[in-house]
Write a protein that holds these residues in place. Structure first.
Motif, short mmCIF file in Angstrom:
data_model
loop_
_atom_site.label_atom_id
_atom_site.label_comp_id
_atom_site.label_asym_id
_atom_site.label_seq_id
_atom_site.Cartn_x
_atom_site.Cartn_y
_atom_site.Cartn_z
N ALA A 86 3.53 11.24 -4.61
CA ALA A 86 3.89 9.82 -4.66
C ALA A 86 4.13 9.26 -3.28
O ALA A 86 3.94 8.07 -3.03
N TYR A 93 1.71 7.04 -1.30
CA TYR A 93 1.50 5.65 -1.62
C TYR A 93 2.58 4.74 -1.06
O TYR A 93 2.63 3.56 -1.38
N SER A 148 10.11 0.95 -7.83
CA SER A 148 8.85 1.49 -8.32
C SER A 148 7.86 0.35 -8.50
O SER A 148 8.18 -0.70 -9.04
N GLN A 149 6.65 0.57 -8.01
CA GLN A 149 5.60 -0.46 -8.07
C GLN A 149 4.76 -0.24 -9.30
O GLN A 149 3.90 0.63 -9.35
N SER A 166 2.87 3.06 -12.51
CA SER A 166 2.37 4.29 -11.90
C SER A 166 3.46 5.07 -11.18
O SER A 166 3.30 6.25 -10.88
N THR A 211 4.54 4.35 -8.12
CA THR A 211 4.37 4.26 -6.68
C THR A 211 5.58 3.61 -6.04
O THR A 211 5.92 2.47 -6.36
N SER A 264 7.81 1.47 -3.55
CA SER A 264 7.56 0.32 -2.68
C SER A 264 8.84 0.01 -1.91
O SER A 264 9.87 -0.32 -2.51
N PRO A 279 -7.75 6.20 -17.32
CA PRO A 279 -7.35 5.62 -16.03
C PRO A 279 -8.52 4.93 -15.35
O PRO A 279 -9.69 5.20 -15.66
N ASN A 280 -8.19 4.03 -14.41
CA ASN A 280 -9.26 3.39 -13.65
C ASN A 280 -9.79 4.37 -12.59
O ASN A 280 -9.33 5.50 -12.49
N VAL A 290 -9.47 4.71 -9.45
CA VAL A 290 -8.57 5.21 -8.40
C VAL A 290 -7.25 5.71 -8.96
O VAL A 290 -6.37 6.16 -8.22
N THR A 311 -4.73 4.12 -10.39
CA THR A 311 -3.53 3.30 -10.22
C THR A 311 -3.11 2.60 -11.51
O THR A 311 -1.97 2.17 -11.64
N SER A 312 -4.02 2.49 -12.46
CA SER A 312 -3.72 1.88 -13.75
C SER A 312 -4.75 2.38 -14.75
O SER A 312 -5.58 3.25 -14.44
#
Length: 362
Positions: free
Chosen positions: A26, A29, A86-87, A90, A92, A94, A191-192, A194, A196-197
């Motif tokens: 993590a 990111y 948390s962003q 995911s 990530t 921030s 998942p996409n 990359v 991230t979602s």
């Protein structure tokens, strides 16, 4: 893993993983902003994470490792404590870098002390002293902030800091806490590109489902690390697969965070080559499911030692109907319709012939 076995193991597992666990990946990111770069070879190596358990009224003193990777330039490193959130789902992190960020109830900033700056010679390391003192009246729970590093290599020159130029610091204050995780969503997950979602799906045609995921909202004052398993059954109730780790990356749901936890139905390996090194990483692979309907049963526990463990259970269903299988079904239906139509036509024709023969005889 059955729930009875999990309950016997929770004391050891959850004690080892409680509060302070944040997956090291993590950290890749955390972005601390883009500064003018002087040289690509100039960078810092720092301690990515520190975890502590401190009782009310207690304190600790420790050191954080900082390494100047530059072979030619001394670095003056400015230090400050910032909060992070948390962003998205995911997880990530921030960093809150604005001039006057909102005060966070879980912040360690009032209790964490460190120097304002240090100077590190080329190709040298430094052990940064820090101290944390927890007030006697501070309530039990999780408290966390980040130590941000900003390096200068000379007048008017700043170094571009990579994601590793921040240390996440977690403190557990033991005692009676408020623990509450609510299940928001659970199902087969795509998942996409990359990671991230992604999206939850119940019907798969072109490819097989490779991941299951669930979303939890943490309404307590403890960073939670759920542990559990998932059992997958086909439409006849036969177990086709068991996922023993429903949280394989040991992810945390931070305070007031809605967090996505995902796991592979079947795990494979992939070779990743970079900088002359080859690393074997785990990836999701095809679970080799037969066409049909499947049910996935989720059972998880969360809670820290000293508090009652709590359970989350859920069931989801999904269909795997590949194109070739649908084509076969359509073909079978067409054949059945054709057979029925032919039989009906033959029966009707036979009835007409009998009727015509009866009139002729009359």
């Amino acid at each position: 893993i059955t729930m009875s076995v999990m309950k016997r193991l929770r004391g050891k597992a959850l004690n080892r993983l409680r509060f302070g666990i944040v997956v090291a990946s993590a950290l890749a990111y955390i972005f601390v902003g883009t500064l003018p770069a002087n040289a690509a070879s100039n960078s810092l190596g720092v301690t990515p994470r520190k975890d502590y358990t401190i009782s009310p009224g207690g304190s600790i003193s420790d050191t954080l490792y900082i390494n100047n990777l530059s072979k030619t330039s001394a670095l003056t490193v400015s230090l400050k404590t910032v909060d992070f959130i948390s962003q998205g789902e995911s997880g990530t992190p921030s960093l809150l870098l604005s001039a006057n960020p909102p005060a966070e109830t879980y912040s360690l900033k009032p209790y964490l002390k460190l120097p304002g700056s240090v100077t590190i010679q080329p190709s040298s390391s430094y052990y940064l002293p820090i101290s944390i003192k927890i007030p006697a009246n501070l309530g039990a729970g999780s408290y966390y902030s980040a130590i941000l590093y900003q390096a200068n290599i000379g007048p008017g020159k700043q170094l571009t800091l990579a994601a590793s130029a921040a240390t996440l610091v977690f403190v557990t204050v033991p005692g009676k806490t408020s623990e509450l995780l609510n299940l928001v969503k659970y199902g087969a997950y795509v998942p996409n590109s990359v990671g991230t979602s992604g999206t939850f799906q119940s019907l798969f045609i072109s490819t097989q489902p490779q991941e299951l995921a669930y979303v939890l909202h943490n309404q307590g004052n403890v960073a939670e690390n759920p542990q559990g398993s998932i059992v997958i059954k086909n439409e006849w109730g036969k177990v086709v697969d068991t996922i023993n780790q429903a949280n394989p990356n040991q992810d945390l749901a931070l305070i007031n965070q809605t967090r996505l936890f995902s796991t592979c139905i079947k795990t494979g390996q992939k070779q990743v080559t970079g900088d002359g090194q080859t690393i074997i990483s785990q990836v999701c692979s095809s679970p080799n499911l037969a066409p049909g309907r499947y049910s996935a049963f989720l059972e998880t526990l969360y809670g820290i030692n000293g508090n009652t463990s709590q359970e989350i259970t859920a069931t989801t269903t999904f269909w795997y109907l590949p194109v070739w299988f649908i084509a076969i079904l359509i073909a079978i239906v067409v054949v059945i319709i054709a057979i029925i139509w032919t039989l009906v036509h033959i029966i009707r024709k036979s009835g007409k012939n009998k009727k015509h023969s009866h009139h002729s005889n009359s």
